[in-house]
Design a protein around this motif. Structure first.
Motif, short mmCIF file in Angstrom:
data_model
loop_
_atom_site.label_atom_id
_atom_site.label_comp_id
_atom_site.label_asym_id
_atom_site.label_seq_id
_atom_site.Cartn_x
_atom_site.Cartn_y
_atom_site.Cartn_z
N ALA A 1 0.85 -1.19 0.00
CA ALA A 1 0.00 0.00 0.00
C ALA A 1 0.88 1.24 0.00
N ILE A 2 0.67 2.12 -1.00
CA ILE A 2 1.42 3.37 -1.08
C ILE A 2 0.62 4.45 -0.37
N VAL A 3 1.19 5.04 0.67
CA VAL A 3 0.48 6.05 1.45
C VAL A 3 1.36 7.29 1.60
N GLY A 4 0.73 8.37 1.98
CA GLY A 4 1.44 9.63 2.17
C GLY A 4 0.45 10.78 2.10
N ARG A 5 0.92 11.97 2.43
CA ARG A 5 0.04 13.12 2.35
C ARG A 5 -0.25 13.45 0.88
#
Length: 468
Positions: A6-10
């Protein structure tokens, strides 16, 4: 079994750009505007010899309640919980922001392993921001440039460490997983199908713009739930509606009209089409709505083919039937055209109706239930092997390199849609044409019209292969 990243970030750190880079296609919309991605998007990624599922998520934001941002945040939280590895992306050129720190703190408490990556590091422009990222407490940040493809070798090394114990998700492994899942869930092909009345029947209405999808949904619900009108493209989002039909729960999606890809230019329309495709994936039965005055245009066939590829039950609803004069001749021509244009899913039922007047709409839901029953069909192993013996005796598989190809036995791996495995020591040498012959025979013998049928040729294991 494959693993999930899963690619997450603001918002606006380059998650969708990296997602597109890993899957090798421009599946996710990318723009300088923050917040373009709202729903989770999954894709099959390949990095060197690693194959895995990658999930693009909405930008992490501080939000509570039932606002749009809060709902997006909950979708991302679910993606993190379901992933095997979480890839936290920061913008190295912007440096570490308070929002990055906040979500790094959340991820440190999560049981999901985390890899930290600093994006936009091309040309050394983000070196200072990358050094700042050490303070997040998630280890050494990987330098990446999703846009230019730099740093992927470092990402490969990081993912390979987490990939131990996961086998490549090839076709044979997928079949073994399905067999194991079915055994764990008590799947028994000899047991008759009994619908789960507690779970909602999931239906998606799809089709070209202005064919009457929203009007048909309103007619089924008996109220003006959806906005309708003569203009094409009023519906933009896929709207899910829960209702009861004869005491049975139904989840019905009204979707945006799908035009030909070449005509879809505006960003908002692209998002709407993507939403429609997701609705198809979530549905169990998909109703392709046609306009009786312009049936079976190329886009209609493309939509029906998408439904077949996704393995969903298919039904054709021909709307505006009140405008047709010679109904018998027109219906006969429609059935002939359907058999000719969609040979891969023969026997798709056609329901003629008028969403505006309500005429014929009472036939739609019973037809959907029949398709759903076929989609859940189970055939006993004994019947399948008797059928296989008779079918092979009538038409033997072509010999390969002068040697006969023997089909030993077959069984049903799963339903939804019906999926079968045929076992043979030379499974790789069974031609596609013979597989189509078997699929057509299954459809005709066991009465499986209008639904996809999956048939895998599986190679039996040689017990002496590892012995010297």
């Amino acid at each position: 079994m494959s693993f999930t990243v899963a690619i997450v970030g603001r918002p606006n750190v380059g998650k969708s750009t990296l997602f597109n880079r890993l899957v090798g296609k421009k599946l996710a919309l990318v723009d300088d505007t923050p917040g373009v991605t709202r729903d989770r998007r999954e894709g099959d990624a390949h990095l060197g010899d690693l194959s895995f599922k990658v999930v693009d998520t909405a930008g992490l934001e501080e939000a509570t309640g039932d606002s749009l941002e809060a709902r997006m945040r909950r979708q991302t939280d679910q993606a993190i919980a379901e992933a095997d590895v979480c890839l936290l992306l920061i913008d190295a050129r912007a440096g570490v922001t308070p929002l990055d720190k906040r979500f790094a703190q959340i991820l440190r408490k999560s049981p999901t392993p985390v890899i930290l990556a600093a994006n936009k590091c091309e040309g050394g422009a983000g070196q200072a921001g990358r050094m700042e990222a050490y303070e997040l407490g998630l280890g050494a940040p990987l330098p990446l440039s999703a846009e230019h493809g730099e740093g992927l070798s470092d990402l490969y090394d990081a993912l390979a460490a987490f990939a131990d114990g996961f086998a490549e998700n090839d076709e044979e492994q997928a079949l073994e997983d399905a067999l194991a899942d079915d055994e764990a869930e008590g799947f028994d092909p000899d047991a008759p199908y009994e619908p789960d009345l507690e779970a909602p029947l999931r239906i998606a209405m799809v089709g070209r713009p202005n064919v009457g999808k929203s009007t048909l949904v309103n007619q089924l619900l008996g109220e003006d739930r959806m906005l309708t009108g003569p203009e094409a493209g009023i519906t933009r989002d896929s709207i899910g509606i829960e209702w009861l039909w004869r005491g049975r729960r139904v989840k019905l999606w009204d979707t945006a009209g799908m035009r030909r890809r070449a005509r879809v230019v505006a960003k908002l329309e692209k998002l709407s089409v993507a939403d429609t495709l997701r609705a198809i994936r979530f549905a169990e039965v998909v109703v392709v709505v046609l306009d009786a005055s312009q049936p079976f245009e190329r886009q209609d066939l493309h939509i029906a083919d998408l439904v077949e590829q996704e393995g969903r039950g298919l039904l054709i609803a021909v709307n505006k039937w009140d405008t047709v004069t010679d109904t018998q001749t027109t219906l006969r021509m429609l059935k002939e055209e359907l058999e000719r244009l969609l040979p891969q899913i023969r026997g798709v039922p056609i329901v003629t109706l008028s969403a505006l007047t309500g005429r014929g709409t009472d036939k739609l839901m019973p037809a959907i239930e029949r398709v759903h029953t076929f989609w859940n069909a189970r055939v006993s192993t004994a019947k399948l092997n008797r059928w296989l013996e008779e079918t092979v005796s009538r038409h033997q598989p072509p010999a390969a390199k002068g040697r006969p190809v023997n089909l030993k036995y077959m069984s049903q791996v799963k339903s939804r849609p019906p999926t079968f495995a045929v076992f043979s020591s030379r499974a790789d040498e069974v031609p596609t044409s013979y597989r189509r012959y078997l699929v057509n025979g299954l459809r005709e013998t066991f009465d499986l019209p209008g639904i996809p049928i999956r048939l895998f040729m599986r190679k039996g294991r040689n017990p002496y292969a590892k012995k010297k």
